[in-house]
Motif scaffolding. Structure first.
Motif, mmCIF file in Angstrom:
data_model
loop_
_atom_site.group_PDB
_atom_site.id
_atom_site.type_symbol
_atom_site.label_atom_id
_atom_site.label_comp_id
_atom_site.label_asym_id
_atom_site.label_seq_id
_atom_site.Cartn_x
_atom_site.Cartn_y
_atom_site.Cartn_z
ATOM 1 N N ALA A 215 -0.030 -15.964 19.853
ATOM 2 C CA ALA A 215 0.572 -16.020 18.519
ATOM 3 C C ALA A 215 0.130 -14.788 17.746
ATOM 4 C CB ALA A 215 0.158 -17.295 17.788
ATOM 5 N N ALA A 216 1.086 -14.047 17.184
ATOM 6 C CA ALA A 216 0.793 -12.804 16.474
ATOM 7 C C ALA A 216 1.098 -12.941 14.994
ATOM 8 C CB ALA A 216 1.606 -11.656 17.060
ATOM 9 N N ASP A 217 0.293 -12.277 14.185
ATOM 10 C CA ASP A 217 0.477 -12.238 12.735
ATOM 11 C C ASP A 217 0.221 -10.806 12.295
ATOM 12 O OD1 ASP A 217 0.444 -12.486 10.000
ATOM 13 O OD2 ASP A 217 -0.957 -14.163 9.934
ATOM 14 N N LEU A 218 1.289 -10.066 11.970
ATOM 15 C CA LEU A 218 1.191 -8.665 11.595
ATOM 16 C C LEU A 218 1.441 -8.526 10.096
ATOM 17 C CD1 LEU A 218 3.267 -7.017 14.481
ATOM 18 C CD2 LEU A 218 0.879 -7.804 14.501
ATOM 19 N N ARG A 219 0.504 -7.887 9.392
ATOM 20 C CA ARG A 219 0.633 -7.688 7.947
ATOM 21 C C ARG A 219 0.679 -6.182 7.704
ATOM 22 N NH1 ARG A 219 -2.963 -11.250 9.277
ATOM 23 N NH2 ARG A 219 -4.756 -9.897 8.919
ATOM 24 N N ALA A 220 1.865 -5.682 7.428
ATOM 25 C CA ALA A 220 2.070 -4.230 7.383
ATOM 26 C C ALA A 220 2.638 -3.796 6.045
ATOM 27 C CB ALA A 220 3.013 -3.798 8.505
ATOM 28 N N GLY A 221 2.173 -2.636 5.589
ATOM 29 C CA GLY A 221 2.711 -2.028 4.387
ATOM 30 C C GLY A 221 3.818 -1.058 4.719
ATOM 31 N N LEU A 222 4.793 -0.947 3.815
ATOM 32 C CA LEU A 222 5.833 0.073 3.899
ATOM 33 C C LEU A 222 5.431 1.226 2.987
ATOM 34 C CD1 LEU A 222 9.124 -2.052 3.733
ATOM 35 C CD2 LEU A 222 7.742 -1.462 5.734
ATOM 36 N N TYR A 223 5.405 2.457 3.525
ATOM 37 C CA TYR A 223 4.951 3.633 2.789
ATOM 38 C C TYR A 223 6.093 4.620 2.605
ATOM 39 C CZ TYR A 223 0.168 2.030 3.617
ATOM 40 O OH TYR A 223 -0.988 1.302 3.640
ATOM 41 N N ASP A 224 6.174 5.221 1.416
ATOM 42 C CA ASP A 224 7.173 6.251 1.201
ATOM 43 C C ASP A 224 6.665 7.600 1.699
ATOM 44 O OD1 ASP A 224 5.480 7.373 -0.752
ATOM 45 O OD2 ASP A 224 6.567 6.463 -2.426
ATOM 46 N N GLY A 225 7.476 8.648 1.539
ATOM 47 C CA GLY A 225 7.140 9.956 2.075
ATOM 48 C C GLY A 225 5.953 10.616 1.431
ATOM 49 N N ASN A 226 5.495 10.089 0.288
ATOM 50 C CA ASN A 226 4.321 10.639 -0.387
ATOM 51 C C ASN A 226 3.061 9.839 -0.090
ATOM 52 O OD1 ASN A 226 5.736 12.760 -1.771
ATOM 53 N ND2 ASN A 226 6.585 11.193 -3.132
ATOM 54 N N GLY A 227 3.174 8.875 0.815
ATOM 55 C CA GLY A 227 2.010 8.079 1.180
ATOM 56 C C GLY A 227 1.733 6.922 0.254
ATOM 57 N N ASN A 228 2.669 6.585 -0.622
ATOM 58 C CA ASN A 228 2.484 5.473 -1.548
ATOM 59 C C ASN A 228 3.024 4.189 -0.940
ATOM 60 O OD1 ASN A 228 1.524 7.215 -3.666
ATOM 61 N ND2 ASN A 228 3.655 7.847 -3.992
ATOM 62 N N ILE A 229 2.264 3.105 -1.063
ATOM 63 C CA ILE A 229 2.723 1.832 -0.520
ATOM 64 C C ILE A 229 3.791 1.245 -1.424
ATOM 65 C CG2 ILE A 229 0.889 0.505 -1.652
ATOM 66 C CD1 ILE A 229 0.877 -1.235 0.961
ATOM 67 N N VAL A 230 4.902 0.837 -0.817
ATOM 68 C CA VAL A 230 6.040 0.299 -1.554
ATOM 69 C C VAL A 230 5.996 -1.219 -1.593
ATOM 70 C CG1 VAL A 230 8.564 0.172 -1.635
ATOM 71 C CG2 VAL A 230 7.435 2.306 -0.955
ATOM 72 N N SER A 231 5.651 -1.826 -0.468
ATOM 73 C CA SER A 231 5.543 -3.279 -0.386
ATOM 74 C C SER A 231 4.747 -3.637 0.860
ATOM 75 C CB SER A 231 6.929 -3.942 -0.337
ATOM 76 O OG SER A 231 7.629 -3.552 0.838
ATOM 77 N N THR A 232 4.311 -4.886 0.930
ATOM 78 C CA THR A 232 3.595 -5.400 2.095
ATOM 79 C C THR A 232 4.404 -6.529 2.704
ATOM 80 O OG1 THR A 232 1.451 -4.816 1.146
ATOM 81 C CG2 THR A 232 1.453 -6.414 2.945
ATOM 82 N N GLN A 233 4.586 -6.475 4.012
ATOM 83 C CA GLN A 233 5.421 -7.441 4.706
ATOM 84 C C GLN A 233 4.616 -8.130 5.809
ATOM 85 O OE1 GLN A 233 8.398 -7.789 3.360
ATOM 86 N NE2 GLN A 233 8.195 -5.957 2.067
ATOM 87 N N THR A 234 5.047 -9.337 6.179
ATOM 88 C CA THR A 234 4.384 -10.099 7.234
ATOM 89 C C THR A 234 5.385 -10.466 8.317
ATOM 90 O OG1 THR A 234 2.748 -11.038 5.712
ATOM 91 C CG2 THR A 234 3.087 -12.189 7.792
ATOM 92 N N LEU A 235 5.017 -10.198 9.556
ATOM 93 C CA LEU A 235 5.794 -10.616 10.712
ATOM 94 C C LEU A 235 4.948 -11.548 11.557
ATOM 95 C CD1 LEU A 235 7.275 -7.160 11.796
ATOM 96 C CD2 LEU A 235 8.466 -8.945 10.517
ATOM 97 N N THR A 236 5.530 -12.620 12.042
ATOM 98 C CA THR A 236 4.831 -13.538 12.930
ATOM 99 C C THR A 236 5.636 -13.686 14.210
ATOM 100 O OG1 THR A 236 5.920 -15.479 11.971
ATOM 101 C CG2 THR A 236 3.820 -14.804 10.998
ATOM 102 N N GLY A 237 4.941 -14.049 15.277
ATOM 103 C CA GLY A 237 5.658 -14.193 16.529
ATOM 104 C C GLY A 237 4.854 -14.915 17.582
ATOM 105 N N THR A 238 5.501 -15.191 18.675
ATOM 106 C CA THR A 238 4.868 -15.831 19.819
ATOM 107 C C THR A 238 5.267 -15.099 21.085
ATOM 108 O OG1 THR A 238 6.710 -17.389 20.040
ATOM 109 C CG2 THR A 238 4.822 -18.102 18.727
#
Length: 311
Positions: free
Chosen positions: A228-251
């Motif tokens: 079971a996987a739980d990935l918590r990843a940020g989306l970054y723009d071209g200047n290195g600024n975080i835009v949002s944080t997203q979560t993906l889960t899987g098996t």
């Protein structure tokens, strides 16, 4: 050229604490992704660990790839992505004679081989080896090799190549986990383990490109061959600024003949459901480490990436 690659590379640096054969000029159309070769057999490790690579070795990888056109404003105008399990169409080779790494990619419309030597090494944050090279005034490539603290048998690689022209840029990338794969007979058959993950990738929502970087966990039940996987990843723009944080889960399910697994991820990104495949493997003499790649799509969102981790 660094600006062209920044959106891809900045997220990996943030998560831890950027040559080609395409000439400049009019950007070619993106070709369809070709069929990928059959999954390869396990490679018997040549070096005892990644802590001291002393013998030349070529590693097959668990990789995702992306090939995209960007217009003069940096907007994505076309993209082709792939993801797969252990294949021989994305490899990384180490040569101790000159301490070089050669990344070869032949998938998804990319046909490229780039060698990075110690002369191409940049200053790097802890846990990341960074290489940059100029191929021409309008083309450059970078390689990041990421080994979070505690990893001794695997690493996460990100290769990027960018070619600029007056109309924009062509950017190519491969993101891959690789290392000394665990023998199936040495994979635990009972018990469980939790791996702490580092996640990196690239994506886009419509015409907007993002770098992806974050952390996660993989909870493995060896008794029933499940993950079971739980990935918590940020989306970054071209200047290195975080835009949002997203979560993906899987098996995923562990294979019956290799120390590998295959499954899927799902989640909601900026309100849009996304899903896609995930593949990976265990690394080290007794499955001390784990790594893999993934691809998710939904609506106007599309992303590819990879991860590595340790117990």
């Amino acid at each position: 050229m660094r600006k062209v690659l920044l959106v891809i590379l900045t997220s990996m640096t943030a998560a831890c604490g950027g040559g080609g054969t395409n000439s400049a000029g009019s950007m070619p159309p993106l070709p369809p992704a070709p069929q990928t070769p059959t999954e390869v057999a396990r490679q018997v490790p040549v070096n005892s660990s990644f802590d001291a690579l002393t013998v030349a070795e070529t590693f097959n990888t668990v990789a995702s790839t992306a090939r995209a056109n960007l217009d003069a404003n940096g907007a994505v105008t076309g993209i082709a992505t792939t993801q797969a399990g252990f294949k021989s169409d994305v490899t990384i080779a180490y040569n101790p004679a000159n301490q070089s790494y050669t990344v070869s990619t032949a998938r998804g419309g990319i046909n490229n081989q780039t060698t990075f030597t110690s002369a191409d090494s940049d200053s790097s944050p802890a846990g990341i080896l960074t290489y940059s090279k100029s191929i021409s005034p309008t083309e450059g490539a970078q390689l990041l090799l990421t080994k979070p603290s505690g990893l001794h048998y695997s690493a996460l690689g990100t290769w990027t190549d960018g070619s600029e022209s007056s109309s924009g840029a062509l950017v190519q990338a491969s993101i891959f986990a690789f290392g000394q794969e665990t023998a199936f007979v040495s994979l635990p058959k009972t018990g469980s383990a939790t791996y702490q993950l580092l996640v990196a990738g690239i994506g886009r929502e419509g015409a907007v490109p993002y770098g992806i970087g974050g952390v996660g966990t993989a909870s493995v039940n060896f008794s029933n061959a499940s993950l079971a996987a739980d990935l918590r990843a940020g989306l970054y723009d071209g200047n290195g600024n975080i835009v949002s944080t997203q979560t993906l889960t899987g098996t995923a399910t562990i294979a019956s003949d290799f120390a590998r697994f295959a499954g899927s991820l799902q989640g909601t990104v900026n309100g849009t459901p996304v899903t896609g495949p995930m593949n990976g493997a265990f690394f080290g003499p007794a499955a001390e480490e784990i790594g893999g790649s993934f691809k998710v799509t939904g609506g106007q969102f599309e992303a590819v990436g990879g991860f590595v981790g340790v117990k």
